[in-house]
Design an enzyme around this catalytic site. Structure first.
Site, PDB file in Angstrom:
ATOM      1  N   ASP A   4     -10.962   2.089  -2.910  1.00 46.84           N
ATOM      2  CA  ASP A   4     -11.513   1.764  -1.593  1.00 46.84           C
ATOM      3  C   ASP A   4     -13.032   1.793  -1.609  1.00 46.84           C
ATOM      4  O   ASP A   4     -13.670   1.425  -0.628  1.00 46.84           O
ATOM      5  CB  ASP A   4     -11.003   2.760  -0.544  1.00 46.84           C
ATOM      6  CG  ASP A   4      -9.628   2.372  -0.024  1.00 46.84           C
ATOM      7  OD1 ASP A   4      -9.179   1.247  -0.295  1.00 46.84           O
ATOM      8  OD2 ASP A   4      -8.998   3.209   0.652  1.00 46.84           O
ATOM      9  N   ASP A  19       0.839  -1.200   0.000  1.00 51.02           N
ATOM     10  CA  ASP A  19       0.000   0.000   0.000  1.00 51.02           C
ATOM     11  C   ASP A  19       0.879   1.256   0.000  1.00 51.02           C
ATOM     12  O   ASP A  19       2.079   1.199   0.304  1.00 51.02           O
ATOM     13  CB  ASP A  19      -0.876  -0.041   1.271  1.00 51.02           C
ATOM     14  CG  ASP A  19      -2.151   0.783   1.158  1.00 51.02           C
ATOM     15  OD1 ASP A  19      -2.277   1.574   0.207  1.00 51.02           O
ATOM     16  OD2 ASP A  19      -3.023   0.634   2.043  1.00 51.02           O
TER      17      ASP A  19
HETATM   18  C1  DGJ Z   1      -5.805   1.972   2.038  1.00 46.07           C
HETATM   19  C2  DGJ Z   1      -6.217   0.750   1.278  1.00 46.07           C
HETATM   20  O1  DGJ Z   1      -6.756   1.115   0.036  1.00 46.07           O
HETATM   21  C3  DGJ Z   1      -7.207  -0.046   2.119  1.00 46.07           C
HETATM   22  O2  DGJ Z   1      -7.659  -1.155   1.386  1.00 46.07           O
HETATM   23  C4  DGJ Z   1      -6.557  -0.449   3.399  1.00 46.07           C
HETATM   24  O3  DGJ Z   1      -5.496  -1.338   3.131  1.00 46.07           O
HETATM   25  C5  DGJ Z   1      -6.050   0.770   4.142  1.00 46.07           C
HETATM   26  N1  DGJ Z   1      -5.220   1.593   3.301  1.00 46.07           N
HETATM   27  C6  DGJ Z   1      -5.277   0.371   5.372  1.00 46.07           C
HETATM   28  O4  DGJ Z   1      -4.725   1.445   6.012  1.00 46.07           O
END
Ligand code: DGJ
Length: 673
Positions: free
Chosen positions: A495, A432
């Protein structure tokens, strides 16, 4: 002339050795190619240059005014460059054009390589004397003169990535790009141009993408005389010392006469078969803990989720953010990559062992480029972050970015990731990145050094841990491009897990990137972001159009929901090769229809997806038609046994008799004798 299976690209040298695009379009024979190269450039009226809109690699000097692909400055301040052609070489599908500068010790190589339906292009600068490279794009793309032009591109923001826009390109410059040191959710390094008349299934389209996961730009400019040129490149300046070489990332381009659907299928095939390291594999059904447990995860609640996930048929259990350091919220912990001792008193091994016993592989979330000021790492190495001495630094999500351009930072990052993968049975890493890079400080190699260092670390980890698969994520779809896809196996597009929104997100994503890369979770109702309560079946049917994952809190799913979910996962596994490796046919767009539909086709099998989204008044359902099946063939519904002729499916369509809003259907057709 470069020939792909369905197109031709012709380059020739004009006056003063300037490389010009003679043709980018339908296949032509040699005689036609030569005739095209002889077509005069056209008359430039006052204040114009005849070269603009024709050049393969325009510089910012000489008689030309289009946005340059190249800008150099020598120590004495001179910026003029004029190339003299030296030679050309052809090595299989790879063409190189060599140029030298008229008075300076600088050489330019333009590279062209045919890879399936695509022409890959990049440039190489060899400095025999010091030179500042203010701009060095990968390529300028010049579609032929048409009466008009329309630009397709994808735009967005967090939770609303991948919004497809098609807009007339009337005059002047449109800049697509990112200044965030990563690809960014705001725009993606891809575009398509047509003359305004192309459709999903017909018409000429020219399209190009840039394989770069850092700061980038694609400048699309309509010239006063009407032509369009798009120059694509990584957005960094750099200084070359004598003897140094700079090679740009690849920009890939393609042409089709068969509309936007064909454009997407060509990009998908190119990425799956020629760019991705594992494009030929099938990706497992995964479970991800983020929406279920957030930062509150521990061994007990992860085990509870894992038991449920395995019972449903999930094959990979991914533990998201919150397992390490003092990570009780996003305030702290990034940088301290050891399991939190309160949450995992026995370390990760017992959880991983149980996940494996349940028949699933184990995956883990990391955000290696980042550090919270509240962390042992930052306290030990405050100088490891990007910052400008004497100026305030800027936090986003309470975090700072590690300067991967520093060798000691890159070595530390690689070291702990390498150890994590060596010491644990980890099959999957969700990598990430939750903030852009700012405050570069005095580092002259920023921002390109960050991306190059990231690439080098990923490449090394892949080489040393060849069975581990990686997912690219940047707060959702902020780092998706052909550059990162050369070293990751799937991506998290957004997300936003609301299935109705996802239909739009997935349509934009699928313009370029194949379903094989598109992680899609089924999450809880109401959706955390939109509050929508959509039927479980609809949520599944949307996610089943990509790499299916589950992201809900399974400990709250009712028995009925678990039974339905298990059946849908089983169905997904039956159609998975078709979805992940098949050719996408968009049948109806969610942008223009309340009954969107699409199909994937792989050899003798088809998976058809139909949804009602925004449907009103209980209007009668219009079945989507499947005009792309081979003529005079017969097809059988793999579940009901119903037989159809291809002509029936092409004229009447496949009627799933959807009725209520958020009804949906997935049909598996097999070719019958
Ligand atoms: C952003 C990601 O897009 C989410 O899926 C998740 O992993 C969060 N970060 C965790 O902090």
């Amino acid at each position: 002339m470069l020939r792909t299976p369905g197109s031709a690209y012709v380059v020739h040298l004009g006056g003063e050795d300037v490389p010009l695009t003679a043709h980018w379009g339908a296949p032509v024979d040699d005689e036609t190619a030569l005739a095209l190269a002889r077509v005069p450039l056209g008359t430039a009226r006052g204040w114009e240059s005849a070269l603009d809109g024709h050049e393969e690699y325009p510089s910012d000097s000489g008689l030309r005014f289009a946005t340059p692909s190249l800008a150099l400055r020598f120590p004495d301040g001179q910026r003029t460059v004029r190339w003299r052609f030296v030679s050309a070489s052809i090595d299989g599908d790879h063409l190189r054009l060599y140029f030298t500068e008229l008075t300076r010790a600088v050489r330019l190589l333009l590279h062209y390589r045919v890879v399936s339906d695509v022409v890959e292009r990049w440039a190489e600068l060899r400095a025999g004397e010091p030179v500042e490279v203010l701009r060095a794009d990968s390529a300028a793309w010049c579609p032929p003169r048409r009466e008009d032009y329309r630009l397709s591109s994808v735009h967005g923001r967090w939770a609303a990535e991948w919004q497809l826009r098609r807009e007339a390109l009337t005059a002047g410059l449109v800049r697509l790009g990112s200044r965030r040191t990563t690809t960014s959710p705001t725009q993606n390094p891809w575009f398509a141009l047509d003359d305004g008349t192309a459709t999903e299934t017909a018409g000429e389209v020219w399209s190009a993408a840039l394989a770069w996961s850092g700061t980038w730009h694609i400048d699309v400019e309509r010239q006063p005389a009407g032509r369009v040129v798009a120059t694509a490149g990584a957005g960094s300046s750099l200084a070359l010392a004598a003897g140094e070489t700079h090679t740009t990332p690849v920009s890939a381009g393609l042409w089709t006469g068969d509309g936007f659907g064909a454009v997407s299928r060509m990009w998908h095939r190119y990425l799956r078969e020629h760019v991705m390291p594992s494009g030929a594999e099938l990706r497992p059904v995964l479970y991800n803990s983020w929406e279920a447990t957030g930062f509150r995860l521990d061994e007990t609640n992860q085990l509870a989720l894992a038991e449920r996930a395995a019972a449903l048929g999930c094959e990979l259990f991914v533990m998201d953010d919150g397992w390490f350091g003092a990570r009780l919220s996003d305030d702290a912990g990034l940088g301290d990559w050891t399991p939190n001792p309160d949450r995992f008193p026995r370390g990760l091994a017992p959880l991983i062992a149980r996940v494996n016993e349940l028949g699933m592989r184990f995956g883990i979330w990391v955000e290696p480029e980042m550090v919270n000021p509240d962390s042992a790492l930052y306290r030990a190495h405050p100088d490891w972050v990007y910052a400008t001495p004497g100026y305030p630094r800027h936090e986003m999500r309470n975090q700072l970015v590690l300067n991967l351009g520093k060798p000691e930072v890159a070595a530390w990052l690689h070291g702990w990731m390498d150890a994590l993968l060596a010491e644990h049975d980890i099959a999957f890493v969700k990598w990430d990145m939750n903030r852009p890079v700012t405050d570069p400080g005095p580092d002259p190699s920023w921002p390109a050094a960050h991306t190059l260092s990231l690439y080098a670390i990923l490449d090394r980890l892949r080489r040393d841990h060849p069975t581990v698969r990686f997912e690219s994520c940047a707060s959702g779809g902020g780092r998706v491009d052909p550059g990162i896809l050369a070293r990751t196996d799937q991506v998290w597009p957004s997300d936003n897990t609301d299935a109705a929104d996802r239909l739009h997100i997935q349509e934009g994503f699928g313009q370029v990137y194949p379903a094989r890369t598109m992680t899609a979770w089924v999450t809880d109702a109401p959706n955390f972001l939109t509050g929508n309560r959509l039927p479980l079946r609809f949520r599944f049917h949307v996610a089943m159009a990509g790499v299916l994952g589950i992201g809900g809190d399974l400990t709250h799913w009712t028995l009925d929901e678990q039974t339905e979910a298990a059946a849908l996962i089983a169905q997904y596994k039956r159609i998975r090769p078709i979805v992940q490796h098949g050719a996408l046919h968009r049948l109806r767009s969610p942008a223009t229809s309340t009954a969107p539909a699409l199909a994937y086709v792989l050899a003798d099998e088809v998976a058809v997806f139909q949804w009602l989204a925004g449907h009103r008044y209980g209007e009668p359902y219009v079945p989507p038609r499947l005009p792309f099946l081979p003529p005079s063939t017969r097809w059988q519904d793999a579940e009901t046994g119903t037989l159809f002729t291809s002509a029936f499916l092409a004229t009447h369509g496949l009627d799933a008799t959807l009725f209520r809003n958020h009804d949906s259907a997935v049909t598996h057709l097999r070719r019958a004798p």
